[in-house]
Design an enzyme around this catalytic site. Sequence first.
Site, PDB file in Angstrom:
ATOM      1  N   TYR A   3      -1.676  -1.495  10.208  1.00  0.00           N
ATOM      2  CA  TYR A   3      -1.978  -1.695   8.555  1.00  0.00           C
ATOM      3  C   TYR A   3      -0.562  -1.371   7.955  1.00  0.00           C
ATOM      4  O   TYR A   3       0.191  -1.989   7.145  1.00  0.00           O
ATOM      5  CB  TYR A   3      -2.861  -0.712   8.101  1.00  0.00           C
ATOM      6  CG  TYR A   3      -3.404  -0.853   6.444  1.00  0.00           C
ATOM      7  CD1 TYR A   3      -3.870  -2.237   6.265  1.00  0.00           C
ATOM      8  CD2 TYR A   3      -2.965   0.108   5.481  1.00  0.00           C
ATOM      9  CE1 TYR A   3      -4.322  -2.223   4.961  1.00  0.00           C
ATOM     10  CE2 TYR A   3      -3.259   0.062   4.316  1.00  0.00           C
ATOM     11  CZ  TYR A   3      -4.015  -1.161   3.853  1.00  0.00           C
ATOM     12  OH  TYR A   3      -4.197  -1.285   2.654  1.00  0.00           O
ATOM     13  N   SER A  62       0.948  -1.243   0.165  1.00  0.00           N
ATOM     14  CA  SER A  62      -0.015   0.096  -0.005  1.00  0.00           C
ATOM     15  C   SER A  62       0.852   1.271   0.147  1.00  0.00           C
ATOM     16  O   SER A  62       2.158   1.125   0.277  1.00  0.00           O
ATOM     17  CB  SER A  62      -0.844  -0.298   1.336  1.00  0.00           C
ATOM     18  OG  SER A  62      -1.518   1.158   1.507  1.00  0.00           O
TER      19      SER A  62
HETATM   20  N1  NAD Z   1      -8.681   0.100  -1.973  1.00  0.00           N
HETATM   21  C1  NAD Z   1      -7.549   1.004  -1.467  1.00  0.00           C
HETATM   22  O1  NAD Z   1      -7.530   2.136  -1.365  1.00  0.00           O
HETATM   23  C2  NAD Z   1      -6.257   0.383  -1.350  1.00  0.00           C
HETATM   24  C3  NAD Z   1      -5.019   1.015  -1.105  1.00  0.00           C
HETATM   25  C4  NAD Z   1      -3.950   0.312  -0.779  1.00  0.00           C
HETATM   26  C5  NAD Z   1      -3.867  -0.808  -0.714  1.00  0.00           C
HETATM   27  N2  NAD Z   1      -4.882  -1.878  -0.858  1.00  0.00           N
HETATM   28  C6  NAD Z   1      -4.786  -3.139  -0.906  1.00  0.00           C
HETATM   29  O2  NAD Z   1      -5.379  -3.637  -2.053  1.00  0.00           O
HETATM   30  C7  NAD Z   1      -5.902  -5.221  -1.487  1.00  0.00           C
HETATM   31  C8  NAD Z   1      -7.243  -5.522  -1.938  1.00  0.00           C
HETATM   32  O3  NAD Z   1      -8.129  -4.472  -1.361  1.00  0.00           O
HETATM   33  P1  NAD Z   1      -9.510  -3.922  -2.063  1.00  0.00           P
HETATM   34  O4  NAD Z   1      -9.334  -2.560  -1.626  1.00  0.00           O
HETATM   35  O5  NAD Z   1      -9.848  -4.661  -3.058  1.00  0.00           O
HETATM   36  O6  NAD Z   1     -10.565  -4.286  -0.645  1.00  0.00           O
HETATM   37  P2  NAD Z   1     -11.745  -5.184  -0.748  1.00  0.00           P
HETATM   38  O7  NAD Z   1     -12.311  -5.098   0.698  1.00  0.00           O
HETATM   39  O8  NAD Z   1     -12.457  -4.471  -1.784  1.00  0.00           O
HETATM   40  O9  NAD Z   1     -11.204  -6.729  -1.318  1.00  0.00           O
HETATM   41  C9  NAD Z   1     -10.600  -7.537  -0.127  1.00  0.00           C
HETATM   42  C10 NAD Z   1     -11.071  -8.956  -0.408  1.00  0.00           C
HETATM   43  O10 NAD Z   1     -10.117  -9.673   0.470  1.00  0.00           O
HETATM   44  C11 NAD Z   1     -10.844 -10.773   1.092  1.00  0.00           C
HETATM   45  N3  NAD Z   1     -10.462 -11.147   2.450  1.00  0.00           N
HETATM   46  C12 NAD Z   1     -10.711 -10.429   3.359  1.00  0.00           C
HETATM   47  N4  NAD Z   1     -10.166 -11.099   4.484  1.00  0.00           N
HETATM   48  C13 NAD Z   1      -9.602 -12.358   3.871  1.00  0.00           C
HETATM   49  C14 NAD Z   1      -8.984 -13.714   4.363  1.00  0.00           C
HETATM   50  N5  NAD Z   1      -8.637 -13.631   5.735  1.00  0.00           N
HETATM   51  N6  NAD Z   1      -8.922 -14.408   3.599  1.00  0.00           N
HETATM   52  C15 NAD Z   1      -9.080 -14.306   2.022  1.00  0.00           C
HETATM   53  N7  NAD Z   1      -9.462 -13.257   1.710  1.00  0.00           N
HETATM   54  C16 NAD Z   1      -9.980 -12.514   2.541  1.00  0.00           C
HETATM   55  C17 NAD Z   1     -11.971  -9.954   1.340  1.00  0.00           C
HETATM   56  O11 NAD Z   1     -13.538 -10.948   1.524  1.00  0.00           O
HETATM   57  C18 NAD Z   1     -12.423  -9.183  -0.072  1.00  0.00           C
HETATM   58  O12 NAD Z   1     -13.124  -9.809  -1.041  1.00  0.00           O
HETATM   59  C19 NAD Z   1      -5.674  -5.346  -0.164  1.00  0.00           C
HETATM   60  O13 NAD Z   1      -4.391  -6.049   0.370  1.00  0.00           O
HETATM   61  C20 NAD Z   1      -5.587  -3.945   0.451  1.00  0.00           C
HETATM   62  O14 NAD Z   1      -4.834  -3.677   1.500  1.00  0.00           O
HETATM   63  C21 NAD Z   1      -6.215  -1.163  -1.059  1.00  0.00           C
END
Ligand code: NAD
Length: 281
Positions: A155, A142
């Site tokens: 985080y 991130s």
């Molecule tokens: N959205 C943002 O702004 C952002 C920014 C930086 C990093 N990220 C990273 O991107 C990645 C994806 O996040 P996103 O934004 O698509 O969020 P999201 O919440 O839409 O998707 C995350 C998915 O992970 C699944 N999940 C949660 N716990 C789990 C577990 N124990 N085992 C398996 N699956 C699990 C959830 O069910 C969900 O489908 C994450 O690692 C997040 O930290 C997101």
Amino acid sequence: MKGFDGKVAVITGAGSGIGRALAVDLAGRGARLALSDIDPDGVVETAALCKTIGAQAIPYVLDVSDRNAVYANAEEVLGAFSEVNLVINNAGVALTARIEEMSWDDFEWVLNIDFWGVAYGTKAFLPHLIASGEGHIVNLSSVFGLIGTPTQSAYNAAKFAVRGFTEALRQEMRIAGHPVGVSCVHPGGIKTDIARNMRGLSAVDHKKVTAAFDRYAWTTAQRAAKVILRGVERNSARILVGADAYGYDLTPRLLGGRYQDLNAFVARLGSVQAAKRGLQL
Ligand SMILES: NC(=O)c1ccc[n+]([C@@H]2O[C@H](COP(=O)([O-])OP(=O)(O)OC[C@H]3O[C@@H](n4cnc5c(N)ncnc54)[C@H](O)[C@@H]3O)[C@@H](O)[C@H]2O)c1
């Protein structure tokens, strides 16, 4: 990795957001997909979307914080597809809490999924990626793996750890001469459900923070998927997603450790504004 046609791609957290967008994009490019998520409905829906595009897609229910389950999943995927070329350790969760108040349960919840989930996924699939002759591993960090931020310590800890782990892995693959590219992804704000699923805030504050996140997270998950896959094709060590990510990357490089004073000042201003609107941040 030059192109994804016929390649076997594993994506964790594929039931929503960036994971789902990656799955659909890869399906359109002819990849075969092993999709997993802790949310059965979400991952089945993603697999169905991929199948409508004509891709082979198998949904698996998997908790990435369960090491044995991740290893069992690697065997199951290998049994179904015979090989694995691309692994995207994407599953993740978020928490907003000051260190003084953060519960150990919440702290461990974040580390178990956001760091250990990535480490388990990497180690379980790595021998298969090496054996494939053309492999690539993508780990989701991130912008909070680039700078420390108040209320994001858990985080931050997980995402900095993912970055260090992934950067070491890339160098080890090079030194060993293994045919495995390695990329660490640092997204800025991406319009997904991450804030909606976040822990640590009261119901009222959660609603307000989610609304603010939806307003300020400019980049779509579809755009994020395109940027990430372009980075894989180029074997980029570091993939920044969104204009804001470039800002986060530049700040500590320009200011060194003093970025923390600037960040704290901006956060304090933000807290004053939030308090005026009845938010406790
Ligand atoms: N959205 C943002 O702004 C952002 C920014 C930086 C990093 N990220 C990273 O991107 C990645 C994806 O996040 P996103 O934004 O698509 O969020 P999201 O919440 O839409 O998707 C995350 C998915 O992970 C699944 N999940 C949660 N716990 C789990 C577990 N124990 N085992 C398996 N699956 C699990 C959830 O069910 C969900 O489908 C994450 O690692 C997040 O930290 C997101």
